[in-house]
Design a protein around this motif. Structure first.
Motif, mmCIF file in Angstrom:
data_model
loop_
_atom_site.group_PDB
_atom_site.id
_atom_site.type_symbol
_atom_site.label_atom_id
_atom_site.label_comp_id
_atom_site.label_asym_id
_atom_site.label_seq_id
_atom_site.Cartn_x
_atom_site.Cartn_y
_atom_site.Cartn_z
ATOM 1 N N TRP A 114 0.769 -0.714 -0.121
ATOM 2 C CA TRP A 114 0.080 0.457 0.334
ATOM 3 C C TRP A 114 0.736 1.459 0.269
ATOM 4 C CZ3 TRP A 114 -0.773 3.990 3.587
ATOM 5 C CH2 TRP A 114 -1.768 4.714 3.177
ATOM 6 N N GLY A 115 2.573 1.253 0.755
ATOM 7 C CA GLY A 115 2.980 2.177 0.797
ATOM 8 C C GLY A 115 3.964 2.705 -0.048
ATOM 9 N N GLN A 116 3.648 1.643 -0.873
ATOM 10 C CA GLN A 116 4.772 1.979 -2.205
ATOM 11 C C GLN A 116 3.959 3.590 -3.310
ATOM 12 O OE1 GLN A 116 5.281 1.782 -5.721
ATOM 13 N NE2 GLN A 116 7.575 1.876 -5.382
ATOM 14 N N PRO A 117 2.651 2.750 -3.415
ATOM 15 C CA PRO A 117 2.133 3.754 -4.857
ATOM 16 C C PRO A 117 1.683 5.010 -3.588
ATOM 17 C CG PRO A 117 0.886 2.269 -4.031
ATOM 18 C CD PRO A 117 2.122 1.506 -3.793
ATOM 19 N N MET A 118 1.377 5.119 -2.464
ATOM 20 C CA MET A 118 0.807 5.902 -1.296
ATOM 21 C C MET A 118 2.134 7.201 -1.465
ATOM 22 S SD MET A 118 -2.372 6.249 -0.992
ATOM 23 C CE MET A 118 -2.423 5.715 -3.171
ATOM 24 N N TRP A 119 3.607 6.566 -0.384
ATOM 25 C CA TRP A 119 4.964 6.871 -0.246
ATOM 26 C C TRP A 119 5.785 7.010 -0.798
ATOM 27 C CZ3 TRP A 119 4.079 4.142 5.086
ATOM 28 C CH2 TRP A 119 3.133 4.315 5.798
ATOM 29 N N GLY A 120 5.277 6.660 -2.187
ATOM 30 C CA GLY A 120 6.587 6.691 -3.444
ATOM 31 C C GLY A 120 7.125 5.586 -2.550
ATOM 32 N N ALA A 121 7.711 4.980 -1.846
ATOM 33 C CA ALA A 121 8.626 4.029 -0.610
ATOM 34 C C ALA A 121 8.190 2.775 -0.744
ATOM 35 C CB ALA A 121 9.455 5.023 -0.401
ATOM 36 N N TRP A 122 8.545 1.362 -0.556
ATOM 37 C CA TRP A 122 7.681 0.135 -0.008
ATOM 38 C C TRP A 122 8.092 0.138 1.398
ATOM 39 C CZ3 TRP A 122 5.586 -2.301 -3.143
ATOM 40 C CH2 TRP A 122 6.039 -2.459 -4.758
ATOM 41 N N TRP A 123 8.541 1.139 2.359
ATOM 42 C CA TRP A 123 9.288 0.955 3.516
ATOM 43 C C TRP A 123 9.234 2.043 3.776
ATOM 44 C CZ3 TRP A 123 7.650 -2.401 6.860
ATOM 45 C CH2 TRP A 123 7.898 -1.995 8.068
ATOM 46 N N SER A 190 -1.995 8.001 6.540
ATOM 47 C CA SER A 190 -1.778 6.774 7.166
ATOM 48 C C SER A 190 -2.758 5.597 7.218
ATOM 49 C CB SER A 190 -1.966 6.922 9.156
ATOM 50 O OG SER A 190 -1.412 5.454 10.111
ATOM 51 N N LEU A 191 -2.116 4.162 7.432
ATOM 52 C CA LEU A 191 -3.237 3.481 5.941
ATOM 53 C C LEU A 191 -4.721 2.582 7.511
ATOM 54 C CD1 LEU A 191 -2.861 1.329 3.865
ATOM 55 C CD2 LEU A 191 -1.401 -0.328 5.380
ATOM 56 N N ASP A 192 -4.289 3.076 8.868
ATOM 57 C CA ASP A 192 -5.786 2.478 9.779
ATOM 58 C C ASP A 192 -5.712 4.045 10.200
ATOM 59 O OD1 ASP A 192 -3.875 0.332 8.719
ATOM 60 O OD2 ASP A 192 -3.606 0.000 11.115
ATOM 61 N N LYS A 193 -6.453 4.974 9.290
ATOM 62 C CA LYS A 193 -6.747 6.535 10.548
ATOM 63 C C LYS A 193 -8.130 6.041 10.157
ATOM 64 C CE LYS A 193 -3.983 10.056 10.666
ATOM 65 N NZ LYS A 193 -2.881 10.760 10.238
ATOM 66 N N GLU A 194 -8.909 5.717 11.534
ATOM 67 C CA GLU A 194 -10.411 5.521 10.987
ATOM 68 C C GLU A 194 -10.998 6.423 10.080
ATOM 69 O OE1 GLU A 194 -8.613 5.693 13.671
ATOM 70 O OE2 GLU A 194 -9.325 3.089 14.682
#
Lengths: 261, 218, 229
Positions: A114-123, A190-194
């Protein structure tokens, strides 16, 4: 006593109960997950901001939940095992660990995807991702300790101590990591933000969560059944050796008047 | 307890010259870091707080495996369990001796290595304070790991897998204090947390270690 | 006071070694444990010391191991088959550490060194001692503190004939002073008035279906009765 919950902590009672429950749990898990996956992947609209990547979240969120909850299950099982010396309780903790580790790994991998397209980095060293990674280390340490110790009774008690101590430190690490993260530029998304959970996504997510719970119950039952069989096999082998040994001793004693007194 | 503490100190100095080996390890690790990332002073000074803490942590870890194992293998641990001193006291005394012979000298020596890594002078005091406050937790937590793995032959790698995750909060607060000092920010909060952590570990560690030792001896 | 053991059973590695063992050792008693390898001599001694788990009752007078382990353990000294000697410390330092741990007096330390002929070795590192000298150092602990019950596991291994005779004298003196000695040994210690306990008489007898009437829940007969696999 017969009506007490502790009767299921007896291996053969557990085998009888789980023999009935496990197939049902597995079937229900399969149905629920099939519905949940179909619904969440094909019947929900893409997010206006995250596009189709929002759908990773239907796997990621339940997996991350299970990562934490299974560790909690292990803590409770270890505590009961230590206090009441119930072998099955220890085995529940042991069987839960690889399942929990697998869910943790799934949460980390889906997080990275999920982070790769969103943050432009794998980690990214986001506080939540880092906490989940740390949790994985606790699972791995627990499993390694079980594997390293020959005697299953000792291994059970030692692993329980590690699990209890680990739970305190996992908890502390969680807050330490949040504290640590504040010194850096926080991740904007953030991935899990409600707040990101819109109503359209909420219902299928609940189905998925129910599905992974059922899956966990089914896997746990199968895992504990395997552990009980392994322990029984070991006990039977030892008894067999003991019998052979006793026969030899009797033969030897017959020729030795001193010990036959 | 005093007898156990003094005996362990004496043994540490007879075998491997006490803190000498830890200090040498610390120095080599810093050299490897500099050789690895290049000599640029500002890069090194940014890495210094974290690197010094990580290496202190590793130096502590590497000397842990013999903490109880030598006594376990030669039968001394049976006698320590039966002795009038409670096993928890023995675990505490041994953790204290371990700290005094590994981490405490590192803490006092750290400014030299900090200077080699171009750590700002303003952070030196905090570096020493943070190491002195935080490293006792490392020995106390390490005692739990060492007690859990005392019966495992070649348990070094297992020990690091068990103990390193438990070291994370100490590392985070410790390195944060030094980093804050280097940037001229207030250091009281991370230092206070570090001290609290050490006190918590002093309360928990000996009990968990003694429980694990009893199981291993049975 | 007497050491009273009732209906004791011990297991090691999941296997019951002996069951239903009872014994009573009154002041002055010397009991030699006998039995083939694996009969559980070492395990019994460890159980009597409270080091290994056991089922049944063990008590010294009114002090029960199960109820007050610390008080019970203060009545005994255990000498295992390991010497528990630190090779990097000198003979004197090894024994002094032990004395300090047990609040032993300087005179007791002195007389222990003399009795076990360790004075000449006092300042050499224990690592340079021979196996027999290390054993003497290990056994010298017994007389640094005064405890009524001695539990000895093969105490005379690697002792030469003279040292073994000396040690038998030490054990006799302890019994004569009202102490209790339980020792696993292959050879005659030559202690007057001792008796033997054959552990194989208490060996756990496997039931005819091959399973010991098990405490082990994994050997519960219900598994077979209900055909659970």
């Amino acid at each position: 006593m017969n009506n007490s919950i502790w009767t299921f902590a007896n291996p053969h009672n557990f085998m009888r109960l789980s023999g009935v429950v496990a197939p049902w749990a597995a079937a229900l898990a399969a149905i629920t997950l099939a519905i949940g996956l179909g619904w969440s992947l094909f019947a929900t609209p893409p997010d206006y901001q995250q596009k189709e990547t929002i759908k990773i979240f239907f796997i990621h969120v339940p997996a991350a939940m299970m990562a934490v909850n299974i560790y909690a299950v292990m803590v409770i099982a270890s505590l009961i095992g230590l206090i009441r010396s119930h072998p099955v309780s220890h085995l529940v903790a042991k069987a839960a660990a690889p399942i929990g580790a697998a869910f943790t790994l799934v949460a980390i991998i889906t997080g990275a995807l999920w982070g790769q397209p969103m943050w432009g980095a794998w980690w990214v060293w986001d506080a939540r991702l880092t906490s989940v990674l740390i949790l994985l280390f606790f699972y791995l340490g627990y499993l390694a300790l079980w594997n390293a110790i020959e005697d299953p009774v000792k291994a059970a008690d030692l692993a329980s101590i590690l699990c209890l101590v680990g739970s305190l430190f996992a908890f502390m690490s969680r807050y330490a990591v949040e504290f640590w993260n504040t010194l850096h530029q926080g991740a904007s998304l953030s991935l899990d933000k409600e707040s990101h959970v819109a109503d359209v996504y909420y219902a299928p997510l609940l189905v998925m969560i129910l599905g992974v719970y059922l899956l966990f119950i089914a896997l746990l039952m199968v895992g504990v059944r395997t552990e009980i069989r392994a322990r029984r096999l070991r006990a039977l082998r030892i008894a067999q050796i003991g019998q052979a040994d006793a026969a030899l001793t009797r033969t030897a004693a017959a020729g030795n008047p001193a010990s036959a007194q | 307890m005093k007898a156990v503490f003094l005996r362990d100190l004496r043994l540490a100095f007879r075998l491997g010259g006490g803190a000498g080996q830890s200090l040498a390890f610390f120095l080599i690790a810093i050299t490897l870091l500099a050789l690895g990332v290049g000599p640029a002073p500002d890069l090194l000074s940014r890495l210094a707080p974290g690197a010094l803490w990580v290496f202190a942590l590793l130096a502590c870890l590497l000397s842990l495996d013999r903490l109880f194992q030598a006594d376990y293998e030669d039968g001394s641990l049976d006698h320590l369990l039966l002795a009038p001193t409670p096993l928890e006291g023995v675990a505490l005394a041994k953790s204290a001796a371990h700290w005094l012979t590994t981490a405490a000298p590192l803490a006092l020596f750290a400014p030299v290595l900090g200077a080699m890594l171009n750590l700002p002078d303003a952070a030196m005091g905090t570096l020493v304070t943070a190491l002195l406050l935080g490293t006792p937790a490392l020995s106390l937590i390490g005692a739990i790991g060492a007690a859990l793995t005392v019966g495992v032959r070649r348990g070094g790698l297992l020990l690091s897998l068990l103990v390193l995750p438990l070291y994370l909060p100490t590392l985070i607060f410790g390195a944060m204090a030094v980093r804050a000092a280097a940037e001229g920010l207030p250091v009281l909060e991370p230092l206070a947390l570090l001290g609290a952590l050490t006190l918590g570990c002093a309360a928990l560690g000996p009990f968990a270690a003694a429980a694990a030792l009893r199981i291993n001896l049975s | 006071m007497s050491l009273i053991v009732e209906n004791l059973s011990c297991a090691r590695g999941g296997r019951t070694l002996f069951t239903g063992l009872s014994l009573r050792a009154d002041p002055g008693a010397f009991i030699a444990l006998r039995g083939p390898n694996g009969a559980g001599k070492s395990t019994l001694l460890r159980a009597l010391a409270g080091l290994s788990p056991s089922r049944g009752s063990i008590r010294w007078g009114e002090t029960s191991l199960a109820e007050d382990a610390d008080a019970y353990q203060e009545k005994l000294l255990y000498a295992g088959h390991l010497d528990a000697v630190k090779p990097a410390l000198t003979v004197d330092e090894n024994l002094s550490f032990w004395a300090e741990l047990h609040d032993g007096s300087a005179e007791a330390l002195e007389s222990a060194m003399a009795r076990f002929r360790l004075k000449a070795l006092a300042s050499i590192p224990a690592g340079q001692c021979s196996a027999g000298q290390k054993r003497r150092l290990g056994l010298a602990r017994l007389v640094v503190t005064e405890r009524p019950v001695w539990l000895l596991d093969e105490p005379t291994v690697s002792l030469d004939a003279e040292s073994a005779r000396d040690f038998a004298g030490t054990v006799s003196a302890h019994c004569a002073a009202g102490g209790v000695v339980i020792a696993a040994t292959h050879i005659e210690l030559g202690v007057e008035g001792g008796r033997e306990l054959w552990l194989d008489r208490f060996a756990a007898v496997p039931a005819k279906d091959g399973l010991e009437a098990a405490d082990d829940p994994f050997l519960d007969p219900a598994f077979e009765r209900e055909n659970i696999t």
